[in-house]
Design a protein around this motif. Structure first.
Motif, PDB file in Angstrom:
ATOM      1  N   ALA A   9     -28.269   6.165 -43.341  1.00  0.00           N
ATOM      2  CA  ALA A   9     -28.772   5.298 -44.347  1.00  0.00           C
ATOM      3  C   ALA A   9     -28.853   3.795 -43.960  1.00  0.00           C
ATOM      4  O   ALA A   9     -28.112   3.512 -42.898  1.00  0.00           O
ATOM      5  CB  ALA A   9     -27.948   5.349 -45.699  1.00  0.00           C
ATOM      6  N   ALA A  10     -29.838   3.104 -44.605  1.00  0.00           N
ATOM      7  CA  ALA A  10     -29.980   1.738 -44.232  1.00  0.00           C
ATOM      8  C   ALA A  10     -29.922   0.992 -45.527  1.00  0.00           C
ATOM      9  O   ALA A  10     -30.749   1.218 -46.513  1.00  0.00           O
ATOM     10  CB  ALA A  10     -31.534   1.370 -43.445  1.00  0.00           C
ATOM     11  N   ILE A  11     -29.199  -0.333 -45.430  1.00  0.00           N
ATOM     12  CA  ILE A  11     -29.109  -0.947 -46.775  1.00  0.00           C
ATOM     13  C   ILE A  11     -29.552  -2.645 -46.267  1.00  0.00           C
ATOM     14  O   ILE A  11     -28.601  -3.025 -45.604  1.00  0.00           O
ATOM     15  CB  ILE A  11     -27.640  -1.163 -47.281  1.00  0.00           C
ATOM     16  N   ILE A  12     -30.686  -3.006 -46.774  1.00  0.00           N
ATOM     17  CA  ILE A  12     -30.855  -4.202 -46.448  1.00  0.00           C
ATOM     18  C   ILE A  12     -31.104  -4.344 -44.868  1.00  0.00           C
ATOM     19  O   ILE A  12     -30.595  -5.500 -44.359  1.00  0.00           O
ATOM     20  CB  ILE A  12     -29.989  -5.457 -47.108  1.00  0.00           C
ATOM     21  N   GLY A  13     -31.339  -3.479 -44.161  1.00  0.00           N
ATOM     22  CA  GLY A  13     -31.545  -3.371 -42.910  1.00  0.00           C
ATOM     23  C   GLY A  13     -30.290  -3.217 -41.952  1.00  0.00           C
ATOM     24  O   GLY A  13     -30.342  -3.015 -40.726  1.00  0.00           O
ATOM     25  N   ARG A  14     -29.102  -3.023 -42.738  1.00  0.00           N
ATOM     26  CA  ARG A  14     -27.937  -2.502 -41.902  1.00  0.00           C
ATOM     27  C   ARG A  14     -27.812  -1.075 -42.017  1.00  0.00           C
ATOM     28  O   ARG A  14     -28.019  -0.403 -43.174  1.00  0.00           O
ATOM     29  CB  ARG A  14     -26.768  -3.292 -42.667  1.00  0.00           C
ATOM     30  N   PHE A  15     -27.339  -0.548 -41.145  1.00  0.00           N
ATOM     31  CA  PHE A  15     -27.044   1.067 -41.054  1.00  0.00           C
ATOM     32  C   PHE A  15     -25.715   1.353 -41.365  1.00  0.00           C
ATOM     33  O   PHE A  15     -24.627   0.688 -40.767  1.00  0.00           O
ATOM     34  CB  PHE A  15     -27.576   1.520 -39.635  1.00  0.00           C
TER      35      PHE A  15
ATOM     36  N   ALA B 267     -35.244  13.474 -53.579  1.00  0.00           N
ATOM     37  CA  ALA B 267     -34.739  14.604 -53.048  1.00  0.00           C
ATOM     38  C   ALA B 267     -34.146  14.215 -51.357  1.00  0.00           C
ATOM     39  O   ALA B 267     -33.006  14.750 -51.071  1.00  0.00           O
ATOM     40  CB  ALA B 267     -35.450  15.765 -52.936  1.00  0.00           C
ATOM     41  N   GLY B 268     -34.918  13.461 -51.047  1.00  0.00           N
ATOM     42  CA  GLY B 268     -34.869  13.139 -49.647  1.00  0.00           C
ATOM     43  C   GLY B 268     -33.732  11.868 -49.310  1.00  0.00           C
ATOM     44  O   GLY B 268     -33.549  11.675 -48.099  1.00  0.00           O
ATOM     45  N   LYS B 269     -33.268  11.439 -50.193  1.00  0.00           N
ATOM     46  CA  LYS B 269     -32.236  10.329 -50.323  1.00  0.00           C
ATOM     47  C   LYS B 269     -30.781  10.703 -50.559  1.00  0.00           C
ATOM     48  O   LYS B 269     -29.878   9.853 -50.624  1.00  0.00           O
ATOM     49  CB  LYS B 269     -32.804   8.941 -50.800  1.00  0.00           C
ATOM     50  N   ILE B 270     -30.543  11.945 -50.651  1.00  0.00           N
ATOM     51  CA  ILE B 270     -29.214  12.218 -51.568  1.00  0.00           C
ATOM     52  C   ILE B 270     -28.468  11.995 -50.405  1.00  0.00           C
ATOM     53  O   ILE B 270     -27.100  11.338 -50.874  1.00  0.00           O
ATOM     54  CB  ILE B 270     -29.106  13.796 -51.654  1.00  0.00           C
ATOM     55  N   GLU B 271     -28.309  12.196 -49.306  1.00  0.00           N
ATOM     56  CA  GLU B 271     -27.263  11.890 -48.276  1.00  0.00           C
ATOM     57  C   GLU B 271     -27.187  10.109 -48.092  1.00  0.00           C
ATOM     58  O   GLU B 271     -25.855   9.954 -48.118  1.00  0.00           O
ATOM     59  CB  GLU B 271     -27.658  12.527 -46.981  1.00  0.00           C
ATOM     60  N   ALA B 272     -28.374   9.670 -47.946  1.00  0.00           N
ATOM     61  CA  ALA B 272     -28.181   8.053 -47.747  1.00  0.00           C
ATOM     62  C   ALA B 272     -27.468   7.423 -49.187  1.00  0.00           C
ATOM     63  O   ALA B 272     -26.746   6.531 -49.096  1.00  0.00           O
ATOM     64  CB  ALA B 272     -29.606   7.557 -47.744  1.00  0.00           C
ATOM     65  N   ILE B 273     -27.781   8.007 -50.349  1.00  0.00           N
ATOM     66  CA  ILE B 273     -27.391   7.431 -51.432  1.00  0.00           C
ATOM     67  C   ILE B 273     -25.922   7.755 -51.777  1.00  0.00           C
ATOM     68  O   ILE B 273     -25.066   6.699 -52.053  1.00  0.00           O
ATOM     69  CB  ILE B 273     -28.047   7.818 -52.747  1.00  0.00           C
ATOM     70  N   THR B 274     -25.545   8.987 -51.229  1.00  0.00           N
ATOM     71  CA  THR B 274     -24.045   9.328 -51.341  1.00  0.00           C
ATOM     72  C   THR B 274     -23.362   8.302 -50.289  1.00  0.00           C
ATOM     73  O   THR B 274     -22.272   7.893 -50.910  1.00  0.00           O
ATOM     74  CB  THR B 274     -23.746  10.801 -50.933  1.00  0.00           C
ATOM     75  N   ALA B 275     -23.793   8.105 -49.433  1.00  0.00           N
ATOM     76  CA  ALA B 275     -23.095   7.233 -48.374  1.00  0.00           C
ATOM     77  C   ALA B 275     -23.022   5.857 -48.948  1.00  0.00           C
ATOM     78  O   ALA B 275     -21.791   5.136 -48.733  1.00  0.00           O
ATOM     79  CB  ALA B 275     -23.857   7.114 -46.914  1.00  0.00           C
ATOM     80  N   THR B 276     -23.712   5.229 -49.463  1.00  0.00           N
ATOM     81  CA  THR B 276     -24.101   3.943 -50.139  1.00  0.00           C
ATOM     82  C   THR B 276     -22.978   3.843 -51.350  1.00  0.00           C
ATOM     83  O   THR B 276     -22.260   2.924 -51.393  1.00  0.00           O
ATOM     84  CB  THR B 276     -25.267   3.689 -50.716  1.00  0.00           C
TER      85      THR B 276
END
Length: 318
Positions: free
Chosen positions: A244-250, A287-296
C-alpha cells in the motif's frame, strides 16, 4: 409548467422552488403538492429532483447513523478506531463519488474554529474536497498541502486537492512549494533547510486534522499514475513487501514502513509524523484495496475511517 388556473406565489421564482418548499418545509405529501399545483405526481417527483440538482435543496444525513451499524462498530473494535462511517454498497460504480460524499460529511461534522487541516492527494481525497460544504461559516481555518507537487496525473494532484478543499470551506490555503521527489538526498536536505520551507513544515507539523486515502500498488493504481515514483521504483518496493501507499509512502502488509532511496528523497509528511496528528480521517474502499486498507488500519494510521459496506465486511473477514 403550471396550469393557467394556478397562481405562483410571489415569494417563489418558479414551480420548482414552490414544490420544494411545500415538500421539505411544509411537509406536504407529493400527492397533496400535485393537487395544489394542479400537475401530476410524476411532475412533482421531477420538480423535487431538479431542486436537488440545482442546489435549492441540500440533504444531509447525520454521520452518526452510518457509525452505528454493526459493521462500523466491528471495524472500530477490530482496528482501534475512534470512529467509522460505513455507507451502503451499490457496486464499484460511482464508489469514489459516494465515498467522497461520505468523507465530506465526516470532515464537515468535525471541523471547528482554528483547525489546521492537512490534505493528501488522490481521486477519493479530491472527491471529498469537491463535495464538502459547511452548514455555516467557521472562522480561522487553514488547509495545508502535506506532500510536494508531482509532475504526474494533474487530475488529483496535491495542490488541486488542497486548493479545492480550502475554497469550499472558506479557509486559508497553503500549498507546499516544493516537488514531491528530488534527485538526491543531499538536494532534499538543502531544500528543506530553506526558511520558507521550514515555515511550511512547521505548519504541516501543527495540523490537528488530516484527510488521506489509501492506494494499492497494482498496475492501475493511483500511485503509479501519480508520477511520484517510476514504475521500476514501485516494483522494487513491492519486491520488498510493499502492499500500500499512504501519501506517497509505502507500507507492508502489517502497516510497517518500507523504506528506501525514494523515501529519503521525498518531500512531504512522513509516516511517523502522520501518526502523531490527533485526528486522521482515512477514506477508502473497493475490492482491489482490501489488503492495502487492512495494512493501513493495522498500522494505526487512521483514527476515523470511511468506507462502504462490502469493503467493511471484507476487512472484517481478513
Amino acid at each position: 409548467m403550471l396550469d393557467a388556473d394556478v397562481t405562483l406565489p410571489t415569494e417563489f421564482d418558479d414551480a420548482v422552488n414552490w414544490a420544494a418548499w411545500l415538500y421539505y418545509a411544509d411537509e406536504m405529501t407529493q400527492s397533496e403538492i400535485a393537487k395544489t399545483l394542479n400537475v401530476s405526481r410524476a411532475t412533482i417527483v421531477n420538480y423535487l429532483q431538479e431542486a436537488r440538482d440545482r442546489g435549492i435543496v441540500s440533504i444531509r444525513i447525520n454521520t452518526l447513523a452510518g457509525g452505528r451499524t454493526r459493521v462500523a462498530r466491528a471495524l472500530k473494535e477490530k482496528f482501534g478506531l475512534q470512529g467509522a462511517l460505513v455507507i451502503p454498497s451499490t457496486g464499484e460504480r460511482d464508489l469514489v463519488r459516494r465515498l467522497g460524499d461520505a468523507g465530506a460529511r465526516v470532515l464537515s461534522d468535525q471541523v471547528s474554529a482554528g483547525d489546521v487541516i492537512g490534505v493528501a492527494w488522490g481521486r477519493t481525497v479530491l472527491s471529498v474536497a469537491d463535495q464538502i460544504s459547511l452548514p455555516e461559516p467557521i472562522p480561522n481555518l487553514t488547509v495545508v498541502q502535506v506532500s510536494g507537487s508531482s509532475t504526474g496525473e494533474p487530475d488529483f494532484s496535491p495542490e488541486l486537492c488542497t486548493s479545492l478543499l480550502s475554497s469550499r470551506i472558506g479557509a486559508r490555503c497553503v500549498n507546499l512549494l516544493a516537488p514531491a521527489i528530488l534527485s538526491t538526498r543531499e538536494l532534499r536536505a538543502t531544500l528543506l533547510d530553506e526558511p520558507v520551507l521550514k515555515k511550511q513544515f512547521d505548519l504541516i507539523h501543527s495540523t490537528n486534522r488530516i484527510l488521506f486515502g489509501v492506494g494499492d500498488v497494482g498496475p492501475k493504481s493511483t500511485v503509479r499514475a501519480s508520477g511520484i515514483a517510476s514504475q521500476a521504483e514501485i516494483d522494487a518496493y513491492v519486491e520488498h513487501g510493499a502492499v500500500a501507499a499512504i501519501i506517497g509512502r509505502f507500507i507492508d502488509a502489517h502497516g510497517r514502513p518500507v523504506g528506501g532511496d525514494h523515501d529519503e528523497r521525498m518531500v512531504g509528511i512522513a509516516l511517523d509524523e502522520l501518526i502523531q496528528t490527533p485526528n486522521r480521517i482515512c477514506v477508502a474502499g473497493g475490492a482491489g484495496k482490501i489488503e492495502a486498507i487492512t495494512a493501513t488500519l493495522e498500522g494505526g494510521y487512521a483514527t476515523h475511517f470511511v468506507t462502504d459496506m462490502a469493503t467493511g465486511e471484507a476487512l472484517l473477514a481478513v
